[in-house]
Design a protein around this motif. Structure first.
Motif, PDB file in Angstrom:
ATOM      1  N   ARG A   1     -32.616  34.321   8.108  1.00 33.86           N
ATOM      2  CA  ARG A   1     -33.969  33.788   7.957  1.00 33.86           C
ATOM      3  C   ARG A   1     -34.067  32.369   8.513  1.00 33.86           C
ATOM      4  NH1 ARG A   1     -34.412  35.042   3.054  1.00 33.86           N
ATOM      5  NH2 ARG A   1     -33.855  33.049   2.128  1.00 33.86           N
ATOM      6  N   VAL A   2     -33.075  31.528   8.214  1.00 36.84           N
ATOM      7  CA  VAL A   2     -33.072  30.147   8.703  1.00 36.84           C
ATOM      8  C   VAL A   2     -33.007  30.126  10.234  1.00 36.84           C
ATOM      9  CG1 VAL A   2     -31.704  28.022   8.778  1.00 36.84           C
ATOM     10  CG2 VAL A   2     -32.155  29.142   6.595  1.00 36.84           C
ATOM     11  N   ALA A   3     -32.158  30.960  10.817  1.00 33.80           N
ATOM     12  CA  ALA A   3     -32.041  31.013  12.275  1.00 33.80           C
ATOM     13  C   ALA A   3     -33.343  31.500  12.906  1.00 33.80           C
ATOM     14  CB  ALA A   3     -30.892  31.932  12.673  1.00 33.80           C
ATOM     15  N   ALA A   4     -33.947  32.524  12.340  1.00 32.37           N
ATOM     16  CA  ALA A   4     -35.201  33.049  12.883  1.00 32.37           C
ATOM     17  C   ALA A   4     -36.325  32.035  12.732  1.00 32.37           C
ATOM     18  CB  ALA A   4     -35.567  34.361  12.198  1.00 32.37           C
ATOM     19  N   ASP A   5     -36.347  31.326  11.610  1.00 31.50           N
ATOM     20  CA  ASP A   5     -37.382  30.311  11.391  1.00 31.50           C
ATOM     21  C   ASP A   5     -37.215  29.127  12.345  1.00 31.50           C
ATOM     22  OD1 ASP A   5     -38.451  31.859   9.373  1.00 31.50           O
ATOM     23  OD2 ASP A   5     -37.683  30.615   7.734  1.00 31.50           O
ATOM     24  N   ALA A   6     -35.983  28.786  12.672  1.00 25.35           N
ATOM     25  CA  ALA A   6     -35.724  27.647  13.562  1.00 25.35           C
ATOM     26  C   ALA A   6     -36.207  27.938  14.979  1.00 25.35           C
ATOM     27  CB  ALA A   6     -34.240  27.297  13.564  1.00 25.35           C
ATOM     28  N   ASP A   7     -35.911  29.112  15.493  1.00 22.21           N
ATOM     29  CA  ASP A   7     -36.341  29.498  16.844  1.00 22.21           C
ATOM     30  C   ASP A   7     -36.233  31.010  16.949  1.00 22.21           C
ATOM     31  OD1 ASP A   7     -36.774  29.959  19.545  1.00 22.21           O
ATOM     32  OD2 ASP A   7     -35.626  28.210  20.183  1.00 22.21           O
ATOM     33  N   GLY A   8     -37.293  31.671  16.548  1.00 21.41           N
ATOM     34  CA  GLY A   8     -37.294  33.133  16.484  1.00 21.41           C
ATOM     35  C   GLY A   8     -36.947  33.820  17.787  1.00 21.41           C
ATOM     36  N   ALA A   9     -37.493  33.300  18.900  1.00 20.60           N
ATOM     37  CA  ALA A   9     -37.237  33.927  20.203  1.00 20.60           C
ATOM     38  C   ALA A   9     -35.764  33.793  20.596  1.00 20.60           C
ATOM     39  CB  ALA A   9     -38.136  33.319  21.271  1.00 20.60           C
ATOM     40  N   ALA A  10     -35.197  32.610  20.411  1.00 23.12           N
ATOM     41  CA  ALA A  10     -33.784  32.395  20.747  1.00 23.12           C
ATOM     42  C   ALA A  10     -32.888  33.242  19.848  1.00 23.12           C
ATOM     43  CB  ALA A  10     -33.427  30.923  20.617  1.00 23.12           C
ATOM     44  N   TYR A  11     -33.247  33.338  18.563  1.00 22.24           N
ATOM     45  CA  TYR A  11     -32.457  34.148  17.637  1.00 22.24           C
ATOM     46  C   TYR A  11     -32.492  35.615  18.057  1.00 22.24           C
ATOM     47  CZ  TYR A  11     -30.828  36.428  13.413  1.00 22.24           C
ATOM     48  OH  TYR A  11     -30.141  37.210  12.533  1.00 22.24           O
ATOM     49  N   ALA A  12     -33.676  36.127  18.394  1.00 21.06           N
ATOM     50  CA  ALA A  12     -33.804  37.525  18.821  1.00 21.06           C
ATOM     51  C   ALA A  12     -32.998  37.777  20.096  1.00 21.06           C
ATOM     52  CB  ALA A  12     -35.272  37.877  19.041  1.00 21.06           C
TER      53      ALA A  12
ATOM     54  N   PHE B   1     -14.223  33.943   4.315  1.00 17.98           N
ATOM     55  CA  PHE B   1     -14.661  32.583   4.031  1.00 17.98           C
ATOM     56  C   PHE B   1     -15.560  32.443   2.808  1.00 17.98           C
ATOM     57  CE2 PHE B   1     -13.668  32.211   8.590  1.00 17.98           C
ATOM     58  CZ  PHE B   1     -12.736  31.211   8.479  1.00 17.98           C
ATOM     59  N   ARG B   2     -16.120  33.511   2.320  1.00 14.48           N
ATOM     60  CA  ARG B   2     -17.023  33.451   1.176  1.00 14.48           C
ATOM     61  C   ARG B   2     -18.077  32.359   1.377  1.00 14.48           C
ATOM     62  NH1 ARG B   2     -14.593  37.623  -0.284  1.00 14.48           N
ATOM     63  NH2 ARG B   2     -12.914  37.700  -1.762  1.00 14.48           N
ATOM     64  N   PRO B   3     -18.996  32.574   2.301  1.00 15.74           N
ATOM     65  CA  PRO B   3     -19.975  31.537   2.632  1.00 15.74           C
ATOM     66  C   PRO B   3     -20.873  31.171   1.460  1.00 15.74           C
ATOM     67  CG  PRO B   3     -20.659  33.641   3.525  1.00 15.74           C
ATOM     68  CD  PRO B   3     -19.266  33.833   2.970  1.00 15.74           C
ATOM     69  N   MET B   4     -21.321  29.946   1.449  1.00 20.89           N
ATOM     70  CA  MET B   4     -22.224  29.472   0.407  1.00 20.89           C
ATOM     71  C   MET B   4     -23.630  30.037   0.613  1.00 20.89           C
ATOM     72  SD  MET B   4     -20.330  27.573  -1.500  1.00 20.89           S
ATOM     73  CE  MET B   4     -21.394  26.501  -2.418  1.00 20.89           C
ATOM     74  N   THR B   5     -23.974  30.337   1.852  1.00 20.03           N
ATOM     75  CA  THR B   5     -25.288  30.856   2.183  1.00 20.03           C
ATOM     76  C   THR B   5     -25.190  32.362   2.405  1.00 20.03           C
ATOM     77  OG1 THR B   5     -25.857  28.784   3.267  1.00 20.03           O
ATOM     78  CG2 THR B   5     -27.192  30.689   3.830  1.00 20.03           C
ATOM     79  N   SER B   6     -26.136  33.094   1.838  1.00 21.08           N
ATOM     80  CA  SER B   6     -26.118  34.543   2.025  1.00 21.08           C
ATOM     81  C   SER B   6     -26.432  34.886   3.480  1.00 21.08           C
ATOM     82  CB  SER B   6     -27.149  35.207   1.118  1.00 21.08           C
ATOM     83  OG  SER B   6     -28.461  34.939   1.578  1.00 21.08           O
ATOM     84  N   VAL B   7     -26.030  36.064   3.883  1.00 22.06           N
ATOM     85  CA  VAL B   7     -26.299  36.526   5.239  1.00 22.06           C
ATOM     86  C   VAL B   7     -27.800  36.584   5.475  1.00 22.06           C
ATOM     87  CG1 VAL B   7     -26.090  38.488   6.812  1.00 22.06           C
ATOM     88  CG2 VAL B   7     -24.145  37.791   5.418  1.00 22.06           C
ATOM     89  N   ALA B   8     -28.539  37.092   4.501  1.00 22.38           N
ATOM     90  CA  ALA B   8     -29.995  37.195   4.642  1.00 22.38           C
ATOM     91  C   ALA B   8     -30.614  35.816   4.833  1.00 22.38           C
ATOM     92  CB  ALA B   8     -30.597  37.889   3.430  1.00 22.38           C
ATOM     93  N   ARG B   9     -30.158  34.842   4.085  1.00 26.50           N
ATOM     94  CA  ARG B   9     -30.715  33.491   4.209  1.00 26.50           C
ATOM     95  C   ARG B   9     -30.341  32.870   5.554  1.00 26.50           C
ATOM     96  NH1 ARG B   9     -29.898  27.873   2.264  1.00 26.50           N
ATOM     97  NH2 ARG B   9     -32.006  27.059   2.251  1.00 26.50           N
ATOM     98  N   ALA B  10     -29.120  33.081   6.001  1.00 23.32           N
ATOM     99  CA  ALA B  10     -28.700  32.548   7.306  1.00 23.32           C
ATOM    100  C   ALA B  10     -29.549  33.139   8.421  1.00 23.32           C
ATOM    101  CB  ALA B  10     -27.222  32.843   7.543  1.00 23.32           C
TER     102      ALA B  10
END
Length: 63
Positions: free
Chosen positions: A23-34, A12-21
């Motif tokens: 980071r955004v998920a962890a910032d939104a809800d770190g516990a749920a992401y973990a 799919f060649r995403p517009m957002t890098s894996v690292a940024r995705a």
């Protein structure tokens, strides 16, 4: 990320890098992401594929 393990990033060649995705998920809800990372990491490829299908079905309104 499940998309990495399923090999979808190359397709799919995403517009957002894996690292940024991550980071955004962890910032939104770190516990749920973990929790999600831990849960999906324990799945085999076929189980991961089924989990992805279930998420897509719920988020597309089909379930």
């Amino acid at each position: 990320m499940p998309a990495e393990r399923l090999g979808l990033l190359r397709a799919f060649r995403p517009m957002t890098s894996v690292a940024r995705a991550r980071r955004v998920a962890a910032d939104a809800d770190g516990a749920a992401y973990a929790d999600a990372v831990s849960e999906y990491a324990a799945l085999g490829r076929d189980e991961l594929r089924e989990a992805a299908r279930a998420v897509m079905a719920v988020t597309s309104g089909r379930c």
